[in-house]
Design an enzyme around this catalytic site. Structure first.
Site, mmCIF file in Angstrom:
data_model
loop_
_atom_site.group_PDB
_atom_site.id
_atom_site.type_symbol
_atom_site.label_atom_id
_atom_site.label_comp_id
_atom_site.label_asym_id
_atom_site.label_seq_id
_atom_site.Cartn_x
_atom_site.Cartn_y
_atom_site.Cartn_z
ATOM 1 N N SER A 239 42.692 -15.609 40.142
ATOM 2 C CA SER A 239 42.934 -14.171 40.231
ATOM 3 C C SER A 239 43.159 -13.789 41.695
ATOM 4 C CB SER A 239 41.751 -13.397 39.655
ATOM 5 O OG SER A 239 40.652 -13.528 40.529
ATOM 6 N N LYS A 240 43.427 -12.523 41.882
ATOM 7 C CA LYS A 240 43.741 -11.994 43.214
ATOM 8 C C LYS A 240 42.717 -12.406 44.258
ATOM 9 C CE LYS A 240 47.024 -8.750 44.250
ATOM 10 N NZ LYS A 240 47.877 -9.901 44.129
ATOM 11 N N ARG A 241 41.450 -12.360 43.859
ATOM 12 C CA ARG A 241 40.411 -12.612 44.867
ATOM 13 C C ARG A 241 40.412 -14.060 45.369
ATOM 14 N NH1 ARG A 241 35.928 -15.003 42.191
ATOM 15 N NH2 ARG A 241 36.367 -14.975 39.977
ATOM 16 N N GLY A 243 42.943 -15.437 46.632
ATOM 17 C CA GLY A 243 43.857 -15.500 47.778
ATOM 18 C C GLY A 243 45.319 -15.356 47.408
#
Ligand code: GLU
Length: 467
Positions: A239-241, A243
């Protein structure tokens, strides 16, 4: 399996950016086609007209181009082939393997509830009626067998068995007559001659339904290979977190496409302990049966290590252009005239760079305009003694004909000896004056990067009375 020539494909839906998982699926399809002397094709699955967008189609083309995964034929657009899908549905109707279902939305909701309570698949009362009321809205459903099992012989997952009674009668044409995904995929794969369907394991359940439809149409079922997902470093869904997810983000972060190919190939597949390998090696080694079935984890340290390897191998002209691209994207000044400086500097700094962004950082010192603004930690070093020594050094360097690293190292050592001091007495101030406090290679390297005139000019600026 027949001995049809191998045809693989990537079939992304253009509904957003190109996901790194799609890139890896494309890579595995490409490698397998190359390994077997087959063809690798691209199909844009744009049947969902509401969610499909032109920028998303472009993102797929750009991502594939960037990764160097070039399909062997022009891309196929699924939506343009709707008439072919409808013909296949009509064939299934004619064969009694599909039927028109006139259930209303309310009837369907009620049947869903009963089916759930009874632990069975939804059943339509129209299944055995062969009804055809032209004027009444209906969908066309595939008549899925209720008995027996369907076994998927998956090259990655092994044999996966589905009980047919759990599979409901899939809609193949919607009320408006448009084909659904599971029908469109089969018709397109069949007509494109696809022999191996290598795709994400989120489609494993579809493989059972698709197998039944292939069989009903009397078409050869392709070889299935369902790939595990790519997870983040912590094992959770990417997911986005974590990177980055989009192929374009890896480009923006300064990864080289050949490094991505090498790294992505290692996600779920490998050749012994080999960490670094060429496209040719991967193409001669890759077999989809060697893909592991557990999810792979993104590992930034490994990606950085591989990227650094390819930065050290890359052609300098290319790195100059890519570094300039990074500088332009950051709003830093880009001049054609800087190219010569970059040509000299990049070979001296690239060993320490993990990404193109780090490479662009490492050349900043060389491209600063004169006179450099010297930070206090540098001006603070320029006391009278140091200035006098740097002035003598400037004269020494001015007489230096051979402006290469070994000769300059020898000259600096010789100068320090003649001054009766260690290089440590000269180095920090010289380095500061040459780099303006930015990171820079070793002394001789910094002098070579800048070239003789610029090096002497920077010394003059720092030593001039006004400085
Ligand atoms: N269009 C599907 C997706 O993007 C892939 C279908 C397939 O590979 O069969 O997930």
């Amino acid at each position: 399996m027949s001995d049809r020539p191998v045809v693989t494909r990537i079939a992304p839906s253009p509904t957003g950016y190109m996901h790194i998982g799609t890139a890896r699926t494309a890579l595995f399809n490409w490698l397998y086609a190359k390994r077997t002397g087959g063809k690798f094709l691209l199909r844009i699955e744009d049947t969902d007209r509401e969610r499909s967008t032109l920028p998303a189609v472009q993102a797929i083309f750009d991502g594939m181009d960037w990764l160097g995964l070039i399909p062997d034929e022009e891309p196929v657009f699924q939506a343009a082939r709707a008439d072919r899908h409808v013909i296949a549905a009509q064939e299934l109707l004619a064969k009694g393997r599909a039927y028109r279902c006139y259930m209303t939305a309310d009837e369907l909701t009620a049947e869903r509830e009963i089916a759930r309570a009874e632990g069975r698949a939804v059943q339509s009362p129209w299944r055995d009626q062969d009804a055809n009321f032209n004027d009444r809205p209906h969908v066309v459903r595939f008549k899925s067998p209720r008995e027996g099992e369907t076994v998927i012989h998956d090259r990655v997952k092994g044999d996966v068995t589905f009980k047919n009674k759990d599979l409901d009668d899939l809609i193949i044409l919607r009320t408006d007559g448009t084909p659904t995904y599971n029908l469109a995929v089969i018709v397109d794969d069949h007509e494109m001659g696809v022999t191996h369907v290598i795709r994400g394991d989120d489609h494993l359940n579809n493989a059972a339904r698709q197998t039944l439809i292939y069989e009903a149409l009397g078409w050869e079922v392709p070889v299935w290979a369902h790939l595990p997902m790519i997870h983040g470093p912590d094992g959770a869904k990417l997911s986005k977190r974590h990177g980055a997810q989009a192929v374009s983000e890896f480009d923006d972060m300064g990864y080289l496409p050949e490094a991505m190919r090498n790294y992505l190939a290692r996600l779920g597949w490998g050749h012994g302990d080999d960490e670094i390998f060429s496209d040719e090696q991967a193409q001669s080694w890759f077999d989809v049966t060697d893909v592991v079935s557990a999810p792979a984890r993104l590992d930034w340290a490994k990606l950085n290590h591989i990227n650094n390897h390819y930065l050290r191998l890359a052609d300098i002209d290319r790195l100059v252009a890519l570094t300039q691209r990074v500088r332009a994207s950051r709003g830093e000044p880009v001049h054609d005239a800087d190219s010569a400086i970059l040509h000299r500097t990049i070979p001296l700094v690239r060993d320490g760079a993990k990404t193109l962004l780090e490479l662009a950082d490492a050349v900043i010192f060389a491209l600063k305009p004169r006179p450099l603004e010297l930070p206090e930690k540098v001006t603070g070093m320029l006391n009278e003694e140091t200035r006098a020594r740097l002035t003598r050094l400037r004269e020494n360097l001015a007489g230096q004909a051979d402006w290469e690293v070994p000769a300059l190292e020898a000259a600096l050592r010789g100068f320090a000896e003649s001054e009766g001091v260690g290089l440590g007495k000269i180095g920090p101030a010289l380095r500061g004056v040459l780099s303006g406090g930015a990171s820079a290679p070793d002394l001789a390297g910094a002098l070579v990067s800048l070239g003789k005139a610029e090096s002497l000019g920077r010394l003059d600026d720092a030593l001039s009375p006004a400085a």
